[in-house]
Design a protein around this motif. Structure first.
Motif, PDB file in Angstrom:
ATOM      1  N   ASN A  31       0.831  -1.218   0.000  1.00  0.00           N
ATOM      2  CA  ASN A  31       0.000   0.000   0.000  1.00  0.00           C
ATOM      3  C   ASN A  31       0.867   1.272   0.000  1.00  0.00           C
ATOM      4  N   GLU A  32       1.971   1.239   0.772  1.00  0.00           N
ATOM      5  CA  GLU A  32       2.863   2.404   0.801  1.00  0.00           C
ATOM      6  C   GLU A  32       3.492   2.670  -0.564  1.00  0.00           C
ATOM      7  N   GLU A  33       3.908   1.585  -1.243  1.00  0.00           N
ATOM      8  CA  GLU A  33       4.511   1.743  -2.568  1.00  0.00           C
ATOM      9  C   GLU A  33       3.504   2.304  -3.576  1.00  0.00           C
ATOM     10  N   ALA A  34       2.266   1.803  -3.468  1.00  0.00           N
ATOM     11  CA  ALA A  34       1.227   2.301  -4.368  1.00  0.00           C
ATOM     12  C   ALA A  34       0.941   3.775  -4.106  1.00  0.00           C
ATOM     13  N   GLY A  35       0.971   4.196  -2.845  1.00  0.00           N
ATOM     14  CA  GLY A  35       0.737   5.602  -2.500  1.00  0.00           C
ATOM     15  C   GLY A  35       1.827   6.505  -3.024  1.00  0.00           C
ATOM     16  N   LYS A  36       3.066   6.036  -2.987  1.00  0.00           N
ATOM     17  CA  LYS A  36       4.186   6.841  -3.499  1.00  0.00           C
ATOM     18  C   LYS A  36       4.046   7.087  -4.995  1.00  0.00           C
ATOM     19  N   LYS A  37       3.519   6.151  -5.748  1.00  0.00           N
ATOM     20  CA  LYS A  37       3.383   6.314  -7.188  1.00  0.00           C
ATOM     21  C   LYS A  37       2.263   7.285  -7.534  1.00  0.00           C
ATOM     22  N   LYS A  38       1.233   7.389  -6.706  1.00  0.00           N
ATOM     23  CA  LYS A  38       0.105   8.272  -6.994  1.00  0.00           C
ATOM     24  C   LYS A  38       0.386   9.719  -6.630  1.00  0.00           C
TER      25      LYS A  38
END
Length: 207
Positions: A31-38
């Motif tokens: 979830n953290e990695e996905a948030g960084k991309k957005k």
């Protein structure tokens, strides 16, 4: 590897499941990695929107200023260049006045009404020397003696404008004056006078 060992390995692997704690940490990491991309996409969109807003404000201000200035009546500015502006600045006091202004040797102190009389007057007042030659060249020309000089003054004093054509032998003269000016003229047949700078022809009128 034998078939029995392979079969036992697969059965054992199928029974192994990750712990809840590991699964939870894995989900959080994903979830953290996905948030960084957005987040970068959102940041770029906000920056672009701010730049567009500034551009709109600048265009609006420029249009307002332009419309305001075009509605005013133009005020005529005084001319700051051109030939006419220098008319009051040029000192013309040294220029030769009147009808003899194109004659380089003429000056305002001469009182004569005709050019031959003015030349005779200047020869009388400020002649340095008078040279003459039968060609319009004065490098080796002779200087006039007093008798020749008196004859020239008498010729100029008695000359009047004429429409006759010049004829006869021509003698060229160059009068150099003390003010540095030079007058050139010629005498044809002893009676016709042509003065350089003047298109007229003068003739000695008998007394």
């Amino acid at each position: 590897m034998s078939d029995k060992i392979k079969s036992d390995y697969n059965k054992y692997a199928d029974k192994i499941n990750p712990s809840k704690e590991f699964t939870s940490r894995l989900k959080n990491t994903l979830n953290e990695e996905a948030g960084k991309k957005k987040k970068p996409k959102i940041r770029y969109i906000r920056q672009f929107a701010a730049a567009a807003a500034c551009l709109i404000v600048a265009i609006g201000a420029a249009l307002a200023v332009n419309l305001g200035s075009s509605s005013r009546k133009p005020v005529a500015e005084p001319a700051t260049s051109g030939v006419g502006n220098y008319a009051g600045e040029v000192n013309t006091s040294y220029l030769n006045p009147g009808k003899f202004e194109n004659i380089s040797w003429y000056d305002k102190n001469l009182a004569a009404d005709s050019l031959p009389l003015a030349l005779a007057e200047k020869i009388e007042d400020s002649l340095d020397y008078l040279s003459y030659n039968f060609e319009n060249k004065f490098v080796d020309a002779k200087n006039a003696d007093s008798e020749t000089l008196n004859g020239i003054k008498a010729l100029l004093t008695g000359a009047k404008e004429t429409d006759e054509r010049v004829s006869g032998e021509k003698v060229y003269y160059m009068a150099v004056f003390t003010d540095g000016t030079v007058a050139k003229f010629s005498v044809s047949d002893g009676i016709y006078i042509e003065i350089s700078g003047d298109e007229k022809i003068y003739k000695k009128i008998p007394n």
